[in-house]
Design an enzyme around this catalytic site. Structure first.
Site, PDB file in Angstrom:
ATOM      1  N   GLU A   1       0.906  -1.267  -0.092  1.00  0.00           N
ATOM      2  CA  GLU A   1       0.064   0.084  -0.047  1.00  0.00           C
ATOM      3  C   GLU A   1       0.783   1.198  -0.011  1.00  0.00           C
ATOM      4  O   GLU A   1       1.981   1.210   0.661  1.00  0.00           O
ATOM      5  CB  GLU A   1      -0.954   0.036   1.325  1.00  0.00           C
ATOM      6  CG  GLU A   1      -2.108  -0.826   1.093  1.00  0.00           C
ATOM      7  CD  GLU A   1      -1.413  -2.376   2.096  1.00  0.00           C
ATOM      8  OE1 GLU A   1      -2.404  -3.293   1.882  1.00  0.00           O
ATOM      9  OE2 GLU A   1      -0.525  -2.244   2.532  1.00  0.00           O
TER      10      GLU A   1
ATOM     11  N   TYR B   1       7.744   1.987  -7.458  1.00  0.00           N
ATOM     12  CA  TYR B   1       7.308   0.617  -7.423  1.00  0.00           C
ATOM     13  C   TYR B   1       6.755   0.351  -8.889  1.00  0.00           C
ATOM     14  O   TYR B   1       7.071  -0.724  -9.344  1.00  0.00           O
ATOM     15  CB  TYR B   1       5.871   0.674  -6.752  1.00  0.00           C
ATOM     16  CG  TYR B   1       6.245   0.889  -5.326  1.00  0.00           C
ATOM     17  CD1 TYR B   1       7.321   0.489  -4.704  1.00  0.00           C
ATOM     18  CD2 TYR B   1       5.250   1.643  -4.342  1.00  0.00           C
ATOM     19  CE1 TYR B   1       7.667   0.898  -3.347  1.00  0.00           C
ATOM     20  CE2 TYR B   1       5.568   2.060  -2.960  1.00  0.00           C
ATOM     21  CZ  TYR B   1       6.983   1.739  -2.655  1.00  0.00           C
ATOM     22  OH  TYR B   1       7.096   1.899  -1.245  1.00  0.00           O
TER      23      TYR B   1
END
Length: 155
Positions: free
Chosen positions: A110, A122
């Site tokens: 998250e 990411y």
């Protein structure tokens, strides 16, 4: 030319907890307490934590849980004084490789919807948005973006 100190990614130990908490406090509005890290290192059999060590100083860390074919990044942080030097990248690569070695096929995490820098990191490693957790962060009720990557696929 300025030479960057070499970092080593190694498993977190009890002796690292104090330094890791300093990174937590520098990085997060609601940092974890030392007892949580102690529990992760000694009680949670699914937890795997590593630190980024630069000349004996812990400047970052990453935690993950690996349960069967699924891995979850619990937290990843680099002290502001060491950001922009690819240390977070090295921690993420290590966590992904370690999860693969343990048999994980998928990894999730998250990230704050406002944290574009982390999202770009990411995405660089194949993570894709997979949903939103409404009001996930307790400090300001900001939403979290859930991101996923298949660990056995090349980008």
């Amino acid at each position: 030319m300025i030479e960057q100190a070499k970092s080593v990614i190694r498993p977190m130990t009890i002796e690292d907890i104090e330094a890791v908490v300093k990174v937590e406090e520098d990085s997060f509005a609601t940092p974890w307490e030392p007892a949580i890290f102690m529990n992760e290192l000694h009680v949670n059999k699914f937890a795997h934590y590593c630190v980024c060590d630069v000349d004996g100083d812990v400047v970052g860390y990453c935690g993950s849980w690996v349960i069967g074919e699924d891995a979850q990044i619990t937290n990843i942080a680099v002290h502001t004084s060491s950001r922009g030097q690819k240390r977070g990248e090295h921690l993420l690569i290590h966590a992904m490789d370690h999860a693969r070695k343990l048999g994980a096929l998928n990894m999730s995490l998250e990230v704050r919807v406002s944290n574009q820098v982390a999202q770009q990191l990411y995405k660089k490693f194949g993570f894709k948005p997979g949903g939103i957790r409404k009001n996930y962060y307790t400090d300001n009720q900001e939403d979290a973006m859930v991101m996923w990557v298949k660990l056995n696929e090349k980008e």
